[in-house]
Design a protein around this motif. Sequence first.
Motif, PDB file in Angstrom:
ATOM      1  N   LYS A 103       0.852  -1.207   0.000  1.00  0.00           N
ATOM      2  CA  LYS A 103       0.000   0.000   0.000  1.00  0.00           C
ATOM      3  C   LYS A 103       0.880   1.246   0.000  1.00  0.00           C
ATOM      4  CE  LYS A 103      -4.191  -2.006   1.540  1.00  0.00           C
ATOM      5  NZ  LYS A 103      -5.200  -2.223   0.529  1.00  0.00           N
ATOM      6  N   ALA A 104       2.047   1.165   0.676  1.00  0.00           N
ATOM      7  CA  ALA A 104       2.946   2.326   0.703  1.00  0.00           C
ATOM      8  C   ALA A 104       3.416   2.630  -0.723  1.00  0.00           C
ATOM      9  CB  ALA A 104       4.134   2.051   1.619  1.00  0.00           C
ATOM     10  N   THR A 122       3.169   7.422   5.895  1.00  0.00           N
ATOM     11  CA  THR A 122       3.622   6.042   6.065  1.00  0.00           C
ATOM     12  C   THR A 122       4.523   5.946   7.295  1.00  0.00           C
ATOM     13  OG1 THR A 122       3.601   5.792   3.668  1.00  0.00           O
ATOM     14  CG2 THR A 122       4.803   4.121   4.902  1.00  0.00           C
ATOM     15  N   PHE A 123       4.374   4.879   8.059  1.00  0.00           N
ATOM     16  CA  PHE A 123       5.192   4.709   9.264  1.00  0.00           C
ATOM     17  C   PHE A 123       5.754   3.294   9.356  1.00  0.00           C
ATOM     18  CE2 PHE A 123       2.089   7.956  10.123  1.00  0.00           C
ATOM     19  CZ  PHE A 123       2.830   8.958  10.752  1.00  0.00           C
ATOM     20  N   ASP A 124       7.026   3.182   9.753  1.00  0.00           N
ATOM     21  CA  ASP A 124       7.535   1.843  10.080  1.00  0.00           C
ATOM     22  C   ASP A 124       7.970   1.791  11.541  1.00  0.00           C
ATOM     23  OD1 ASP A 124       9.859   3.283   9.888  1.00  0.00           O
ATOM     24  OD2 ASP A 124      10.518   2.331   8.011  1.00  0.00           O
ATOM     25  N   ASN A 125       7.527   2.815  12.289  1.00  0.00           N
ATOM     26  CA  ASN A 125       7.860   2.876  13.703  1.00  0.00           C
ATOM     27  C   ASN A 125       6.573   3.184  14.480  1.00  0.00           C
ATOM     28  OD1 ASN A 125       8.364   4.555  16.132  1.00  0.00           O
ATOM     29  ND2 ASN A 125      10.522   4.160  15.655  1.00  0.00           N
ATOM     30  N   ALA A 126       6.209   2.308  15.415  1.00  0.00           N
ATOM     31  CA  ALA A 126       4.928   2.434  16.123  1.00  0.00           C
ATOM     32  C   ALA A 126       4.863   3.717  16.949  1.00  0.00           C
ATOM     33  CB  ALA A 126       4.701   1.211  17.005  1.00  0.00           C
ATOM     34  N   ASP A 127       5.961   4.104  17.583  1.00  0.00           N
ATOM     35  CA  ASP A 127       5.955   5.321  18.412  1.00  0.00           C
ATOM     36  C   ASP A 127       5.649   6.553  17.559  1.00  0.00           C
ATOM     37  OD1 ASP A 127       6.450   4.025  20.752  1.00  0.00           O
ATOM     38  OD2 ASP A 127       8.642   4.145  20.546  1.00  0.00           O
ATOM     39  N   LYS A 128       6.280   6.593  16.405  1.00  0.00           N
ATOM     40  CA  LYS A 128       6.048   7.744  15.508  1.00  0.00           C
ATOM     41  C   LYS A 128       4.603   7.767  15.034  1.00  0.00           C
ATOM     42  CE  LYS A 128      10.354   9.532  14.427  1.00  0.00           C
ATOM     43  NZ  LYS A 128      11.450   8.602  14.102  1.00  0.00           N
ATOM     44  N   ILE A 140     -10.153   8.039  11.157  1.00  0.00           N
ATOM     45  CA  ILE A 140      -8.937   7.891  10.368  1.00  0.00           C
ATOM     46  C   ILE A 140      -8.789   6.411   9.976  1.00  0.00           C
ATOM     47  CG2 ILE A 140      -7.274   7.415  12.240  1.00  0.00           C
ATOM     48  CD1 ILE A 140      -5.636   9.809  10.827  1.00  0.00           C
ATOM     49  N   VAL A 141      -8.004   6.156   8.947  1.00  0.00           N
ATOM     50  CA  VAL A 141      -7.915   4.784   8.418  1.00  0.00           C
ATOM     51  C   VAL A 141      -6.479   4.281   8.537  1.00  0.00           C
ATOM     52  CG1 VAL A 141      -8.368   3.327   6.403  1.00  0.00           C
ATOM     53  CG2 VAL A 141      -9.748   5.376   6.784  1.00  0.00           C
ATOM     54  N   LEU A 142      -6.311   3.089   9.109  1.00  0.00           N
ATOM     55  CA  LEU A 142      -4.987   2.461   9.204  1.00  0.00           C
ATOM     56  C   LEU A 142      -4.941   1.277   8.242  1.00  0.00           C
ATOM     57  CD1 LEU A 142      -4.485   2.152  13.094  1.00  0.00           C
ATOM     58  CD2 LEU A 142      -4.230   4.165  11.644  1.00  0.00           C
ATOM     59  N   LYS A 143      -3.847   1.175   7.507  1.00  0.00           N
ATOM     60  CA  LYS A 143      -3.729   0.064   6.550  1.00  0.00           C
ATOM     61  C   LYS A 143      -2.376  -0.627   6.698  1.00  0.00           C
ATOM     62  CE  LYS A 143      -6.742   2.123   3.088  1.00  0.00           C
ATOM     63  NZ  LYS A 143      -7.001   2.408   1.676  1.00  0.00           N
ATOM     64  N   ALA A 144      -2.413  -1.934   6.870  1.00  0.00           N
ATOM     65  CA  ALA A 144      -1.167  -2.706   6.838  1.00  0.00           C
ATOM     66  C   ALA A 144      -0.589  -2.572   5.436  1.00  0.00           C
ATOM     67  CB  ALA A 144      -1.451  -4.166   7.155  1.00  0.00           C
ATOM     68  N   ASP A 145       0.720  -2.420   5.327  1.00  0.00           N
ATOM     69  CA  ASP A 145       1.340  -2.222   4.016  1.00  0.00           C
ATOM     70  C   ASP A 145       1.170  -3.430   3.094  1.00  0.00           C
ATOM     71  OD1 ASP A 145       3.046  -1.019   2.034  1.00  0.00           O
ATOM     72  OD2 ASP A 145       4.649  -2.335   2.717  1.00  0.00           O
ATOM     73  N   ASP A 172       1.298  -6.190  17.945  1.00  0.00           N
ATOM     74  CA  ASP A 172       0.800  -7.573  18.081  1.00  0.00           C
ATOM     75  C   ASP A 172       0.979  -8.348  16.769  1.00  0.00           C
ATOM     76  OD1 ASP A 172       0.062  -6.665  20.519  1.00  0.00           O
ATOM     77  OD2 ASP A 172      -2.081  -6.533  20.087  1.00  0.00           O
ATOM     78  N   LYS A 173       1.217  -7.625  15.705  1.00  0.00           N
ATOM     79  CA  LYS A 173       1.472  -8.224  14.385  1.00  0.00           C
ATOM     80  C   LYS A 173       0.397  -9.216  13.963  1.00  0.00           C
ATOM     81  CE  LYS A 173       6.394  -7.463  14.178  1.00  0.00           C
ATOM     82  NZ  LYS A 173       6.174  -6.299  13.308  1.00  0.00           N
ATOM     83  N   GLN A 174      -0.860  -8.766  14.075  1.00  0.00           N
ATOM     84  CA  GLN A 174      -1.974  -9.648  13.721  1.00  0.00           C
ATOM     85  C   GLN A 174      -1.878 -10.137  12.268  1.00  0.00           C
ATOM     86  OE1 GLN A 174      -5.763  -8.222  15.070  1.00  0.00           O
ATOM     87  NE2 GLN A 174      -6.862  -9.724  13.834  1.00  0.00           N
ATOM     88  N   PHE A 175      -1.284  -9.317  11.402  1.00  0.00           N
ATOM     89  CA  PHE A 175      -1.140  -9.737  10.010  1.00  0.00           C
ATOM     90  C   PHE A 175       0.328  -9.985   9.663  1.00  0.00           C
ATOM     91  CE2 PHE A 175      -5.001  -7.190  10.354  1.00  0.00           C
ATOM     92  CZ  PHE A 175      -5.937  -8.170  10.012  1.00  0.00           C
ATOM     93  N   GLY A 176       1.086 -10.378  10.676  1.00  0.00           N
ATOM     94  CA  GLY A 176       2.494 -10.724  10.466  1.00  0.00           C
ATOM     95  C   GLY A 176       3.290  -9.542   9.945  1.00  0.00           C
ATOM     96  N   THR A 177       4.210  -9.839   9.027  1.00  0.00           N
ATOM     97  CA  THR A 177       5.096  -8.776   8.531  1.00  0.00           C
ATOM     98  C   THR A 177       4.342  -7.767   7.670  1.00  0.00           C
ATOM     99  OG1 THR A 177       5.660 -10.200   6.692  1.00  0.00           O
ATOM    100  CG2 THR A 177       7.188 -10.206   8.560  1.00  0.00           C
ATOM    101  N   ALA A 178       3.105  -8.093   7.249  1.00  0.00           N
ATOM    102  CA  ALA A 178       2.311  -7.128   6.463  1.00  0.00           C
ATOM    103  C   ALA A 178       2.144  -5.823   7.234  1.00  0.00           C
ATOM    104  CB  ALA A 178       0.946  -7.718   6.113  1.00  0.00           C
ATOM    105  N   GLY A 179       2.216  -5.908   8.587  1.00  0.00           N
ATOM    106  CA  GLY A 179       2.030  -4.720   9.412  1.00  0.00           C
ATOM    107  C   GLY A 179       3.325  -4.078   9.897  1.00  0.00           C
ATOM    108  N   ASP A 180       4.465  -4.505   9.371  1.00  0.00           N
ATOM    109  CA  ASP A 180       5.737  -3.883   9.771  1.00  0.00           C
ATOM    110  C   ASP A 180       5.738  -2.405   9.406  1.00  0.00           C
ATOM    111  OD1 ASP A 180       6.652  -6.192  10.775  1.00  0.00           O
ATOM    112  OD2 ASP A 180       8.068  -6.646   9.157  1.00  0.00           O
ATOM    113  N   ARG A 181       5.055  -2.119   8.310  1.00  0.00           N
ATOM    114  CA  ARG A 181       4.915  -0.741   7.864  1.00  0.00           C
ATOM    115  C   ARG A 181       3.416  -0.487   7.722  1.00  0.00           C
ATOM    116  NH1 ARG A 181       7.963   1.309   2.493  1.00  0.00           N
ATOM    117  NH2 ARG A 181       7.485  -0.822   1.947  1.00  0.00           N
ATOM    118  N   ILE A 182       2.945   0.687   8.116  1.00  0.00           N
ATOM    119  CA  ILE A 182       1.516   0.977   7.923  1.00  0.00           C
ATOM    120  C   ILE A 182       1.350   2.323   7.225  1.00  0.00           C
ATOM    121  CG2 ILE A 182       0.773  -0.365   9.949  1.00  0.00           C
ATOM    122  CD1 ILE A 182       0.178   2.359  11.330  1.00  0.00           C
TER     123      ILE A 182
END
Length: 423
Positions: A103-104, A122-128, A140-145, A172-182
């Motif tokens: 998606k990114a 786009t974010f690959d860091n949860a804190d940011k 707002i809409v969040l999308k796993a990459d 929690d990585k519900q969608f595994g590495t798909a969520g490394d970046r959102i």
Amino acid sequence: MKVLIVGGGGREHAIAWKCSESSRVTKLYAAPGNAGIAEIAECVDISVMDADKLVAFAKEKEIDLTIIGPDDPLVAGVADAFTNAGLRVFGPAKNAAIIEGSKAFSKDLMKKYNIPSAAYETFDNADKALEYLETAKMPIVLKADGLALGKGVLICNNLEEAKEGVKTLMLDKQFGTAGDRIVIEEFMTGREVSVLCFCDGTHIKPMASAQDHKRAKDGDQGLNTGGMGTFSPSPFYTDEVDEFCKKYVYQATMDAMKKEGRDFVGILFCGLMLTPDGPRVLEYNARFGDPEAQVVLPRMKNDIIDVMEACIDGKLDEIDLQFEDKAAVCVVLASDGYPEHYEKGLLISGLENFKDKEDRYVFHAGTKATEKGVVTNGGRVLGVTAKGKDLFEARANAYEATKWIDFDNKYMRNDIGKAIDEQ
Ligand code: AMP
Ligand code: GLY
């Protein structure tokens, strides 16, 4: 000619059926196929992800054309394995299928080439991501990459939900590495329309429009699913919208991919939202929609093999793509409990009622042939499609035909196509 279809869902049954209508096809194979596809094709038990075995099979059987249905093998580069082996394949190469796979990537592409879509970060860091949300406008809409079976999109109504969403996807990585970046995206409102387009890398031709119903329950309630039903055409997709999209979305995307050195050959599925400010792209897919294919292909007048070959040969401009004036509606028959827990192996009756019935189709999605008969083998079991002179007649015909089929725990939405009452 000999054709191999890769996949085993309702979409692939619709593609296989359309191929079986072609006078040019002498033999159809499917890998792995399903009980419905098995009636028109020889099914072989090869996984859609096993590129080596698929290529070896295509060579052994001297397949003239392979059509790849699902997203996973396309994103993984199965089409490339065929091309590299000198075999003809319909479906984008890995470097083009990324338009669905990330998606990114697709958001950056749209931004770079001014293709209308929602604003995003786009974010690959949860804190940011959490910090950004503090001052962001809600909803707002969040999308796993990455690919997440169509379930990696979270619509968050407030800050709490959004924070929870970041946790689900990134920590929690519900969608595994798909969520490394959102991707965090502006929330848009409007009617949704799916437009599937044939592409040859340079030219792009949209098929008739369709609308999907993604939620499990009536009134768009319940969990997101792969799709519970579709209708085509969408009455909200006007000539004006079509004109706009042809110029600023479809051709613009084709040109953008070419400029990036990622020529897109195959089906580009544009998920659009018709917002008060005009059409915007919600998402791209690199394949036919499921169950969009089940309403669009029965309306297509062309021989699908001619069109697919024109795409592969870069000659799509020579094709006059035509659709019937009739409308089509598809109602998915699921196993109660889908998309969570459901039973498999339940005997299905009434499939024979569709034999030789004009404008009525039953596309198998999750079925299996056994000694006792055809049984359920997935959450979405069948797609019942009917045509009619308009959407109202098609809808009535489709719901009538759903009564011809029975199995324990049969579940369907009762409001597929309800939007047409509001036009
Ligand atoms: P996608 O997989 O990106 O199509 O998203 C799944 C569904 O989420 C879409 O069909 C929309 O219903 C919804 N959705 C996605 N992006 C947005 C957005 N920016 N605003 C509102 N709804 C959205
Ligand atoms: N029906 C939506 C999809 O195929 O992604």
